[in-house]
Design an enzyme around this catalytic site. Structure first.
Site, mmCIF file in Angstrom:
data_model
loop_
_atom_site.group_PDB
_atom_site.id
_atom_site.type_symbol
_atom_site.label_atom_id
_atom_site.label_comp_id
_atom_site.label_asym_id
_atom_site.label_seq_id
_atom_site.Cartn_x
_atom_site.Cartn_y
_atom_site.Cartn_z
ATOM 1 N N CYS A 258 0.805 -1.203 -0.045
ATOM 2 C CA CYS A 258 0.092 0.088 0.300
ATOM 3 C C CYS A 258 0.861 1.277 -0.003
ATOM 4 O O CYS A 258 2.045 1.184 -0.327
ATOM 5 C CB CYS A 258 -0.699 0.029 1.163
ATOM 6 S SG CYS A 258 -2.402 1.288 1.117
ATOM 7 N N ASP B 135 -3.226 1.679 9.985
ATOM 8 C CA ASP B 135 -4.418 2.449 10.124
ATOM 9 C C ASP B 135 -4.733 2.506 11.838
ATOM 10 O O ASP B 135 -5.362 3.715 12.089
ATOM 11 C CB ASP B 135 -5.421 1.978 9.209
ATOM 12 C CG ASP B 135 -5.215 2.460 7.652
ATOM 13 O OD1 ASP B 135 -4.570 1.557 7.189
ATOM 14 O OD2 ASP B 135 -5.577 3.642 7.490
HETATM 15 O O1 LIG Z 1 -3.645 1.228 4.720
HETATM 16 C C1 LIG Z 1 -3.214 2.393 4.462
HETATM 17 C C2 LIG Z 1 -3.780 3.458 3.541
HETATM 18 O O2 LIG Z 1 -5.117 3.359 3.236
HETATM 19 P P1 LIG Z 1 -6.065 4.224 2.351
HETATM 20 O O3 LIG Z 1 -5.403 4.443 1.295
HETATM 21 O O4 LIG Z 1 -7.275 3.526 2.226
HETATM 22 O O5 LIG Z 1 -6.302 5.477 3.142
HETATM 23 C C3 LIG Z 1 -1.661 2.906 5.019
HETATM 24 O O6 LIG Z 1 -1.082 1.708 5.120
HETATM 25 C C4 LIG Z 1 -2.020 3.190 6.278
HETATM 26 O O7 LIG Z 1 -3.072 4.387 6.429
HETATM 27 C C5 LIG Z 1 -0.829 4.273 7.096
HETATM 28 O O8 LIG Z 1 -0.494 5.248 6.158
HETATM 29 P P2 LIG Z 1 0.348 6.554 6.704
HETATM 30 O O9 LIG Z 1 1.709 5.944 7.147
HETATM 31 O O10 LIG Z 1 0.571 7.489 5.563
HETATM 32 O O11 LIG Z 1 -0.400 7.099 7.932
#
Ligand SMILES: O=C(COP(=O)(O)O)[C@H](O)[C@H](O)COP(=O)(O)O
Length: 332
Positions: free
Chosen positions: A133, A202
């Site tokens: 992701c 998340d």
């Molecule tokens: O799963 C996702 C994004 O999901 P989506 O695209 O559905 O929002 C990321 O791995 C976490 O949110 C952490 O991101 P960060 O480290 O940028 O907080």
């Protein structure tokens, strides 16, 4: 009260989160804080603290309803709202919201920087990393490790159906990091080549389970089989206070059209599509969680919750549940 209109910029941020123009748990939290700040600054109703608080509560409810899974969103909102005191008059209440929103954003950005530095220290020379992701904390950590000369290659999954992996790939590339784009289904194929899996989160539950983009648990499973270490890089506001009292983390399900084109679905009317956006990786599949307050085994998640989110725990003890809460009623 409903006469006091919510500034268009605030509604635009809420819509941005809902439609994923603003995405990733950290950015979502900071955007929510920014929206509360704008709402406070641009409030144009009567200078009455209880009306102002009710209005801020209404904004909070709109923000929280945009996406259900990333706890950074309610945690950011609760952080800002908990700066309000019963005795505050209008001016004090307004500046408390603005001040707390600024503090959240600044502390959040500092946390990302600190985690990247601590996370990079965990990576050995000549490492191959796999990430899934798009996590801004993971991208920063990997980039920092690369700057320290430790990373020779990164596998970035495409992350169907929304393809956030392409953001990761281009950001790493822009940072000079050698990156290989793979389909999600190639994770096990490359895993024997990999030294570390580095992913964001998340939400982290009190037992150390990590809720992250769909497919993360499969990545962790393949890593465990190949004895590859899994590091989760996440700020303390991604720990979920409500999981301490047994509440489950809600998983978002998104539109089928993200998985298959609407046209194809029309041609195959009997087909049902399931599009869960997140999954749960149990703590046994995670080697360490790197937070701004230290590197912990997932089983110590509860300690971070006690230390960093004590204020939220107090509210929960008073019977407040974020999943059912309506700030508009609460903040009168
Ligand atoms: O799963 C996702 C994004 O999901 P989506 O695209 O559905 O929002 C990321 O791995 C976490 O949110 C952490 O991101 P960060 O480290 O940028 O907080």
């Amino acid at each position: 009260m409903s006469d006091v209109s919510i500034p268009p910029k605030v509604l635009e941020i809420a819509d941005g989160i809902k439609t994923m123009r603003i995405r990733g748990a950290g950015k979502i939290g900071r955007a929510a804080a920014e929206a509360l700040k704008i709402a406070a600054e641009e409030y144009n109703g009567p200078r009455d603290s209880s009306l102002f608080k009710k209005y801020i509560g209404r904004v909070a409810d709109i923000l929280i309803s945009t996406r259900p899974t990333a706890v950074s969103l309610p945690n950011a909102v609760m952080f800002v709202l908990s700066s309000l005191r019963d005795q505050y008059g209008f001016d004090e209440a307004r500046s408390a919201i603005v001040g707390a929103a600024n503090r959240f954003i600044e502390e959040s950005l500092n946390a990302v920087k600190k985690i990247s530095e601590m996370g990079a220290k965990r990576i050995k020379e000549n490492s191959i990393i796999l990430t899934h992701c798009h996590s801004s904390v993971a991208v920063n950590t990997i980039t920092e490790a690369y700057r320290q000369g430790k990373v020779v290659k990164v596998y970035s999954t495409e992350t169907r159906p929304f393809y956030q992996g392409r953001i990761t790939t281009t950001q790493l590339l822009n940072n000079g990091v050698p990156v290989v784009q793979i389909p999600d289904s190639a994770v096990r194929y490359v895993m024997n080549d990999v030294d570390y899996v580095v992913i964001g989160a998340d939400t982290i539950a009190s037992n150390g389970a990590v809720i992250n983009k769909i497919g993360t648990s499969q990545v962790a499973l393949a890593a465990k089989e190949a004895r590859v270490r899994v590091y989760v890089v996440a700020e303390s506001y991604k720990f979920s206070p409500i999981t301490l009292v047994g509440e489950l983390v809600p998983i978002e399900f998104r539109d089928p059209s993200e998985v298959v084109p609407e046209e194809w679905l029309k041609q195959h009317p009997g087909v049902k599509v399931l599009n869960p956006s997140f999954d749960v990786t149990p703590p046994e599949y995670i080697d360490a969680i790197v937070t701004e307050v230290g590197v912990i085994p997932p089983q110590s998640a509860i300690l971070v919750l006690m230390e960093r989110l004590g204020w939220a725990l107090e509210k929960i003890k008073q019977g407040l549940s974020i999943s059912t809460i309506r700030f508009e009623d609460l903040l009168e």
